[in-house]
Design a protein around this motif. Structure first.
Motif, mmCIF file in Angstrom:
data_model
loop_
_atom_site.group_PDB
_atom_site.id
_atom_site.type_symbol
_atom_site.label_atom_id
_atom_site.label_comp_id
_atom_site.label_asym_id
_atom_site.label_seq_id
_atom_site.Cartn_x
_atom_site.Cartn_y
_atom_site.Cartn_z
ATOM 1 N N LEU A 154 0.934 -1.253 0.095
ATOM 2 C CA LEU A 154 0.100 -0.048 -0.046
ATOM 3 C C LEU A 154 0.954 0.974 -0.082
ATOM 4 C CD1 LEU A 154 -2.983 1.112 0.170
ATOM 5 C CD2 LEU A 154 -2.772 0.949 2.596
ATOM 6 N N GLY A 155 1.734 1.294 0.743
ATOM 7 C CA GLY A 155 2.787 2.324 0.807
ATOM 8 C C GLY A 155 3.559 2.590 -0.311
ATOM 9 N N ARG A 156 3.885 1.478 -1.233
ATOM 10 C CA ARG A 156 4.603 1.569 -2.456
ATOM 11 C C ARG A 156 3.692 2.168 -3.524
ATOM 12 N NH1 ARG A 156 9.019 0.481 -2.213
ATOM 13 N NH2 ARG A 156 10.209 -0.152 -3.930
ATOM 14 N N GLY A 157 2.611 1.936 -3.278
ATOM 15 C CA GLY A 157 1.424 2.633 -4.161
ATOM 16 C C GLY A 157 1.213 4.280 -4.129
ATOM 17 N N ALA A 158 1.754 4.743 -2.893
ATOM 18 C CA ALA A 158 1.810 6.119 -2.771
ATOM 19 C C ALA A 158 2.964 7.001 -3.371
ATOM 20 C CB ALA A 158 2.102 6.419 -1.361
ATOM 21 N N LEU A 159 3.973 5.987 -3.677
ATOM 22 C CA LEU A 159 5.267 6.454 -4.387
ATOM 23 C C LEU A 159 4.828 7.419 -5.810
ATOM 24 C CD1 LEU A 159 7.818 3.586 -3.870
ATOM 25 C CD2 LEU A 159 7.669 5.653 -2.868
ATOM 26 N N GLU A 160 3.967 6.554 -6.521
ATOM 27 C CA GLU A 160 3.934 7.442 -7.929
ATOM 28 C C GLU A 160 3.134 8.690 -7.532
ATOM 29 O OE1 GLU A 160 1.394 6.602 -12.112
ATOM 30 O OE2 GLU A 160 1.596 4.936 -10.612
ATOM 31 N N PRO A 161 2.091 8.783 -7.036
ATOM 32 C CA PRO A 161 1.525 10.241 -6.942
ATOM 33 C C PRO A 161 2.831 11.227 -6.311
ATOM 34 C CG PRO A 161 0.377 8.579 -5.769
ATOM 35 C CD PRO A 161 1.145 7.984 -6.468
ATOM 36 N N LEU A 162 3.234 10.875 -5.273
ATOM 37 C CA LEU A 162 4.346 11.661 -4.835
ATOM 38 C C LEU A 162 5.546 11.842 -5.496
ATOM 39 C CD1 LEU A 162 4.508 9.750 -1.021
ATOM 40 C CD2 LEU A 162 3.415 12.345 -1.685
ATOM 41 N N ALA A 163 5.763 10.980 -6.348
ATOM 42 C CA ALA A 163 7.131 11.339 -7.390
ATOM 43 C C ALA A 163 6.422 12.421 -8.448
ATOM 44 C CB ALA A 163 7.195 9.767 -8.405
ATOM 45 N N GLN A 164 5.144 12.272 -8.999
ATOM 46 C CA GLN A 164 4.897 13.188 -9.730
ATOM 47 C C GLN A 164 4.585 14.726 -9.105
ATOM 48 O OE1 GLN A 164 0.754 11.729 -10.704
ATOM 49 N NE2 GLN A 164 1.484 10.332 -12.219
ATOM 50 N N LEU A 165 4.286 14.710 -7.668
ATOM 51 C CA LEU A 165 4.349 16.006 -7.111
ATOM 52 C C LEU A 165 5.650 16.695 -7.051
ATOM 53 C CD1 LEU A 165 3.044 17.943 -5.338
ATOM 54 C CD2 LEU A 165 3.054 16.746 -3.415
#
Length: 123
Positions: free
Chosen positions: A96-107
């Protein structure tokens, strides 16, 4: 039918703008600067507390501890204690935490691309 935010067919319990939306609490957690930085600091694999503290310049031990506890409570980070002397503790992202990496990388990319366009505070 329109939800509280004005979006068609959005149930109030899934409307991030609604006071009682369960997603609002998660949104607030992820919008915190130390949360986003801690998640991205764990992108390359497990880290010990001291490693995280050195990587996240400016975070106090208290705030980092609180951040990691909240991430663990929400299932974004796994804390593993190794039976060694002295005990070794590592923090790692869950799926679940790894799933947050993509939107955080975009930000992060957007911030890098626009940093020079922001007016300094007070100007």
């Amino acid at each position: 039918m329109t939800g509280q935010s004005g979006n068609p067919a959005v149930e109030p319990r899934h409307d991030i703008y609604a006071l009682l939306c369960p997603g609002r609490e998660v949104f607030e957690l992820l919008a915190n600067k130390w949360t986003g930085l801690a998640i991205t600091a764990l992108e390359d694999g497990p880290r010990r507390f001291g490693e995280l503290r050195r990587k996240l310049e400016g975070v106090s031990p208290k705030v980092l501890t609180q951040t990691l506890r909240r991430l663990e409570e929400y299932g974004l980070v796994r804390r593993e204690v190794f039976a060694e002397v002295p005990p070794r503790v590592e923090y790692a992202l869950t799926p679940l935490g790894r799933g947050a990496l993509e939107p955080l990388a975009q930000l992060r990319s957007w911030v890098r691309a626009n940093t020079d366009r922001f007016a300094p505070a007070g100007e």
